[in-house]
Design an enzyme around this catalytic site. Structure first.
Site, PDB file in Angstrom:
ATOM      1  N   ARG A 150     -13.955 -15.181 -10.982  1.00 47.94           N
ATOM      2  CA  ARG A 150     -13.647 -13.771 -11.197  1.00 47.94           C
ATOM      3  C   ARG A 150     -14.897 -12.888 -11.240  1.00 47.94           C
ATOM      4  O   ARG A 150     -14.965 -11.858 -10.573  1.00 47.94           O
ATOM      5  CB  ARG A 150     -12.840 -13.589 -12.487  1.00 47.94           C
ATOM      6  CG  ARG A 150     -12.244 -12.194 -12.617  1.00 47.94           C
ATOM      7  CD  ARG A 150     -11.711 -11.901 -14.013  1.00 47.94           C
ATOM      8  NE  ARG A 150     -10.822 -12.922 -14.532  1.00 47.94           N
ATOM      9  CZ  ARG A 150      -9.532 -13.063 -14.193  1.00 47.94           C
ATOM     10  NH1 ARG A 150      -8.995 -12.241 -13.323  1.00 47.94           N
ATOM     11  NH2 ARG A 150      -8.817 -14.022 -14.716  1.00 47.94           N
ATOM     12  N   MET A 174      -3.299  -7.095  -7.472  1.00 45.30           N
ATOM     13  CA  MET A 174      -2.670  -8.147  -8.262  1.00 45.30           C
ATOM     14  C   MET A 174      -3.652  -9.089  -8.946  1.00 45.30           C
ATOM     15  O   MET A 174      -3.266 -10.156  -9.418  1.00 45.30           O
ATOM     16  CB  MET A 174      -1.717  -8.957  -7.377  1.00 45.30           C
ATOM     17  CG  MET A 174      -0.573  -8.133  -6.802  1.00 45.30           C
ATOM     18  SD  MET A 174       0.437  -7.328  -8.088  1.00 45.30           S
ATOM     19  CE  MET A 174       1.344  -8.759  -8.689  1.00 45.30           C
ATOM     20  N   HIS A 218       1.645   1.344 -13.352  1.00 44.29           N
ATOM     21  CA  HIS A 218       2.438   0.190 -13.780  1.00 44.29           C
ATOM     22  C   HIS A 218       3.915   0.577 -13.787  1.00 44.29           C
ATOM     23  O   HIS A 218       4.270   1.638 -14.294  1.00 44.29           O
ATOM     24  CB  HIS A 218       1.988  -0.258 -15.174  1.00 44.29           C
ATOM     25  CG  HIS A 218       2.721  -1.458 -15.672  1.00 44.29           C
ATOM     26  ND1 HIS A 218       2.394  -2.735 -15.274  1.00 44.29           N
ATOM     27  CD2 HIS A 218       3.784  -1.579 -16.488  1.00 44.29           C
ATOM     28  CE1 HIS A 218       3.229  -3.594 -15.843  1.00 44.29           C
ATOM     29  NE2 HIS A 218       4.090  -2.904 -16.584  1.00 44.29           N
ATOM     30  N   GLY A 269       0.779  -1.233   0.000  1.00 39.73           N
ATOM     31  CA  GLY A 269       0.000   0.000   0.000  1.00 39.73           C
ATOM     32  C   GLY A 269       0.807   1.278   0.000  1.00 39.73           C
ATOM     33  O   GLY A 269       0.373   2.294   0.537  1.00 39.73           O
ATOM     34  N   SER A 270       1.983   1.267  -0.650  1.00 41.24           N
ATOM     35  CA  SER A 270       2.761   2.512  -0.644  1.00 41.24           C
ATOM     36  C   SER A 270       2.162   3.538  -1.601  1.00 41.24           C
ATOM     37  O   SER A 270       2.166   4.733  -1.309  1.00 41.24           O
ATOM     38  CB  SER A 270       4.234   2.230  -0.974  1.00 41.24           C
ATOM     39  OG  SER A 270       4.418   2.002  -2.349  1.00 41.24           O
ATOM     40  N   ASN A 271       1.610   3.110  -2.724  1.00 39.46           N
ATOM     41  CA  ASN A 271       0.919   4.061  -3.599  1.00 39.46           C
ATOM     42  C   ASN A 271      -0.375   4.550  -2.958  1.00 39.46           C
ATOM     43  O   ASN A 271      -0.727   5.725  -3.092  1.00 39.46           O
ATOM     44  CB  ASN A 271       0.652   3.445  -4.975  1.00 39.46           C
ATOM     45  CG  ASN A 271       1.824   3.644  -5.927  1.00 39.46           C
ATOM     46  OD1 ASN A 271       2.261   4.770  -6.139  1.00 39.46           O
ATOM     47  ND2 ASN A 271       2.338   2.552  -6.470  1.00 39.46           N
ATOM     48  N   ASP A 323      -2.865  -3.621 -19.030  1.00 42.99           N
ATOM     49  CA  ASP A 323      -1.867  -2.549 -19.189  1.00 42.99           C
ATOM     50  C   ASP A 323      -1.908  -1.885 -20.554  1.00 42.99           C
ATOM     51  O   ASP A 323      -0.881  -1.434 -21.073  1.00 42.99           O
ATOM     52  CB  ASP A 323      -0.446  -3.089 -18.916  1.00 42.99           C
ATOM     53  CG  ASP A 323      -0.301  -3.581 -17.487  1.00 42.99           C
ATOM     54  OD1 ASP A 323      -0.990  -3.030 -16.605  1.00 42.99           O
ATOM     55  OD2 ASP A 323       0.473  -4.518 -17.247  1.00 42.99           O
ATOM     56  N   GLU A 333      -8.050  -5.161 -21.711  1.00 41.32           N
ATOM     57  CA  GLU A 333      -6.749  -5.755 -21.999  1.00 41.32           C
ATOM     58  C   GLU A 333      -5.728  -5.239 -20.967  1.00 41.32           C
ATOM     59  O   GLU A 333      -5.713  -4.049 -20.631  1.00 41.32           O
ATOM     60  CB  GLU A 333      -6.273  -5.357 -23.403  1.00 41.32           C
ATOM     61  CG  GLU A 333      -7.202  -5.805 -24.517  1.00 41.32           C
ATOM     62  CD  GLU A 333      -8.489  -4.975 -24.587  1.00 41.32           C
ATOM     63  OE1 GLU A 333      -8.431  -3.757 -24.360  1.00 41.32           O
ATOM     64  OE2 GLU A 333      -9.567  -5.578 -24.821  1.00 41.32           O
ATOM     65  N   ASN A 352      -4.789   2.750 -13.164  1.00 40.27           N
ATOM     66  CA  ASN A 352      -3.783   1.823 -12.636  1.00 40.27           C
ATOM     67  C   ASN A 352      -2.411   2.464 -12.764  1.00 40.27           C
ATOM     68  O   ASN A 352      -2.211   3.351 -13.589  1.00 40.27           O
ATOM     69  CB  ASN A 352      -3.816   0.508 -13.436  1.00 40.27           C
ATOM     70  CG  ASN A 352      -2.842  -0.518 -12.897  1.00 40.27           C
ATOM     71  OD1 ASN A 352      -2.640  -0.630 -11.683  1.00 40.27           O
ATOM     72  ND2 ASN A 352      -2.222  -1.271 -13.788  1.00 40.27           N
TER      73      ASN A 352
END
Lengths: 207, 207
Positions: B67, B96, B115, B14-16, B151, B149, B113
């Site tokens: 899912r 993740m 990346h 959880g650093s972001n 990233d 799709e 997101n």
């Protein structure tokens, strides 16, 4: 001291060629000389650049010649000017023709190219347009060793370039080009000084 | 003035998340509040970070859940905390698990997101290791909108990071992470202020 013989292959205006000729002329790159510039386009402006710097300029039209035959002619012209396989250095500077596997293997580890993107993003033609169409915020340029697969060889140097709002292919290409003119001579200098070591896919520059 | 409700999905330390909570807490990001943090890993350190900032922390184990079923539970938890489709903002911060097409379409244009590479280079897992193995000299990080799709969505912000000689996956990941903590809050701020416009694949930030 024997100078490393460098052959430069071009197709266009020769701005990267000129950056390298300047770096050699000013002594930034020591221990090497550009002994021949060969263009597959006989009226490429780059040939005029070569002549202006007193370098032998050879127009060798590729149109209608099979790739392997053409590359055989290239090798012959390079050797005639002292750029020997296993000894000389071949630089692609806006050379728009694919090299044959035969040529790449003959000069293995001694061919460099500069590409206007941060590889592995946007290999192939029109890299700047590809970057704009993808919508990246950062692109750049890459100097790499040439392997038979296009734009896939070990990377020597890279430089990031920001994309600006309103960039066109032309404005972006120009901003990237300014960095190409910096890193290509740097990469050649590292090679000439024997400071580049390739370990698998990774290139390490000795201090 | 109604605050934009933000839900953050996490799996790890959880650093972001913390960088975003700080930016909201300090008023760098105005007009939004993080109303829930959801982890698919019930013992993720990120849940403790959320609690420390007084934010509702929900552990919602994904193991063994299909899912689409899981994403249905996610939507339910987000809505319960006011993060409504078409209104709220969903941030993936080291989450993740792949999101279903159902979820992505429900929150279309409202999921971001981060990346750890300069996309489109090195999508997917272990981006830093991929970069080192490829031998690039520059990597970085990318904030992008999420599409089904992996990233591949429109890029909002990127930051380049140099690779150093002797970098390991850990040292590189750390250097990139420092930049992630800068650009993710910036991207959220642009969104909250209504300054992001997506045109096809390209994101334009209004001044």
């Amino acid at each position: 001291m024997t100078l490393l013989k460098v052959g430069v292959l071009v197709s266009g205006r020769g701005s990267n060629l000129e950056a390298i000729l300047k770096a050699v002329g000013s002594g930034v790159i020591k221990g090497a000389e550009v002994s021949v510039v060969i263009s597959n386009m006989p009226d490429a402006r780059a040939l005029g650049v070569a002549r202006r710097y007193g370098v032998k300029a050879v127009g060798l039209p590729s149109e209608g010649v099979a790739r392997e035959d053409y590359d055989g002619m290239l090798v012959e012209a390079l050797r005639r000017h002292g750029v020997e396989p296993g000894k000389g250095l071949v630089l692609l500077a806006g050379y728009m023709k694919m090299l044959s596997k035969y040529f790449v293997e003959l000069y293995q580890g001694r061919i460099m190219n500069i590409h206007p993107s941060l590889l592995p993003s946007f290999p192939g033609l029109n890299a700047q347009r590809q970057a704009l169409e993808y919508g990246v915020k950062i692109s750049g340029c890459t100097v790499h060793f040439v392997v038979p697969e296009v734009d896939a060889g070990p990377i020597i140097l890279q430089k990031a370039v920001e994309i600006h709002r309103g960039d066109t292919e032309e404005t972006l290409a120009l901003r990237i080009l300014r960095q190409e003119h910096r890193i290509y001579p740097q990469a050649v200098k590292l090679f000439v000084e024997g400071r580049l070591k390739v370990e698998g896919r990774r290139t390490v520059a000795a201090r």
